[in-house]
Design an enzyme around this catalytic site. Structure first.
Site, PDB file in Angstrom:
ATOM      1  CG  PHE A  15      42.180  24.356  62.274  1.00  0.00           C
ATOM      2  CD1 PHE A  15      43.490  24.576  62.669  1.00  0.00           C
ATOM      3  CD2 PHE A  15      41.921  24.193  60.921  1.00  0.00           C
ATOM      4  CE1 PHE A  15      44.521  24.659  61.728  1.00  0.00           C
ATOM      5  CE2 PHE A  15      42.941  24.285  59.979  1.00  0.00           C
ATOM      6  CZ  PHE A  15      44.239  24.517  60.392  1.00  0.00           C
ATOM      7  N   GLY A  41      33.287  24.437  54.180  1.00  0.00           N
ATOM      8  CA  GLY A  41      34.639  24.432  54.715  1.00  0.00           C
ATOM      9  C   GLY A  41      34.982  23.098  55.335  1.00  0.00           C
ATOM     10  CB  SER A  47      33.808  19.522  60.790  1.00  0.00           C
ATOM     11  OG  SER A  47      34.083  19.913  59.453  1.00  0.00           O
ATOM     12  CG  ASP A  66      36.908  23.127  51.314  1.00  0.00           C
ATOM     13  OD1 ASP A  66      37.653  23.722  50.511  1.00  0.00           O
ATOM     14  OD2 ASP A  66      37.121  23.091  52.537  1.00  0.00           O
ATOM     15  N   GLY A  70      42.225  25.882  49.947  1.00  0.00           N
ATOM     16  CA  GLY A  70      42.589  26.614  51.149  1.00  0.00           C
ATOM     17  C   GLY A  70      42.095  28.046  51.192  1.00  0.00           C
ATOM     18  CB  SER A 119      30.440  29.117  49.258  1.00  0.00           C
ATOM     19  OG  SER A 119      29.303  28.929  50.057  1.00  0.00           O
ATOM     20  CG  ASP A 136      35.084  25.832  60.364  1.00  0.00           C
ATOM     21  OD1 ASP A 136      35.532  26.966  60.638  1.00  0.00           O
ATOM     22  OD2 ASP A 136      35.658  24.786  60.695  1.00  0.00           O
ATOM     23  CG  HIS A 139      37.674  32.060  59.684  1.00  0.00           C
ATOM     24  ND1 HIS A 139      36.784  31.205  59.087  1.00  0.00           N
ATOM     25  CD2 HIS A 139      37.970  31.503  60.882  1.00  0.00           C
ATOM     26  CE1 HIS A 139      36.554  30.183  59.890  1.00  0.00           C
ATOM     27  NE2 HIS A 139      37.257  30.340  60.996  1.00  0.00           N
ATOM     28  CG  HIS A 164      34.465  26.149  64.245  1.00  0.00           C
ATOM     29  ND1 HIS A 164      35.700  25.821  63.735  1.00  0.00           N
ATOM     30  CD2 HIS A 164      34.519  25.846  65.576  1.00  0.00           C
ATOM     31  CE1 HIS A 164      36.454  25.320  64.695  1.00  0.00           C
ATOM     32  NE2 HIS A 164      35.769  25.336  65.828  1.00  0.00           N
TER      33      HIS A 164
END
Length: 205
Positions: A15, A41, A47, A66, A70, A119, A136, A139, A164
């Site tokens: 994205f 992420g 990225s 990560d 998801g 994390s 990133d 969210h 991001h």
């Protein structure tokens, strides 16, 4: 100058807009000599590839954090669910195989160090100063705050914090990323360097 990649980056799921990717590479390149980078992420590695290419130029490394199952929005039935990344046998969303394939296609295996865990687990005993942290991950407010608290303190003086998906207007996107961006500025430890599309770059004072 635009970065020349060994693969067609449009084939990599993700994205990240083109101008954001170029900025991420340019800023990573500017600090990578000072120490390793870390992103939170990775998804399928879009990225990570840009950060990894910068590290390859400067003989540095990027740690890619990560859990690869998801975020909330990637789960079955949610808005950003990708059925190609769903492991029906185990009943989980799983991006790790696709991530590794993309890193291998770019010959970045010696540059990118995947940390496949949440994390807070990766950060628990972390002591290495980082020249750049790119956030990133999830969210939701809890996820974004957790990533910020886990990693912002490890950015070395003069290093960079990139975040991001900054959307000032709620109708344009979730408010958690811009919330931690504002928190970083309010802390007095970071100053704004640039905004490129939805990517914010801050420098540790």
């Amino acid at each position: 100058m635009a970065l020349s990649l060994p693969i067609n980056i449009e084939e990599v799921k993700g994205f990240l807009a083109e101008d954001e990717a170029q900025a991420l590479y340019d800023y990573a390149l500017s600090v990578a000599e000072r120490g390793p980078l870390l992103e939170v992420g990775s998804y399928c590695g879009k990225s990570t590839i840009y950060l990894g290419m910068a590290c390859q130029q400067k003989n540095s490394q990027v740690f890619a954090v990560d859990h690869h199952i998801g975020s909330e929005e990637h789960q079955l039935g949610e808005m950003f669910h990708d059925p190609d990344l769903y492991n029906a046998t185990d009943g989980i969303f799983d991006t790790f195989a696709e991530f590794r394939r993309n890193i291998r296609r770019c010959n970045l295996q010696d540059v990118v160090v995947p940390l496949v865990a949440p994390s807070e687990v990766c950060a628990k005993f972390w002591t290495t100063p980082l020249s750049m942290v790119f956030i990133d991950g999830g969210h939701s407010l809890d996820a974004a705050l957790n990533d910020f608290r886990c990693w912002s303190g490890h950015v070395m003086r003069g290093g960079l914090l990139a975040i991001h998906d900054l959307f000032p207007a709620p109708e344009k996107g979730g408010q958690a990323p811009i919330g931690i961006y504002r928190l970083a500025l309010q802390s007095g430890l970071f100053e704004s360097v640039a905004r490129v599309n939805s990517l914010g770059i801050l420098r540790r004072l």
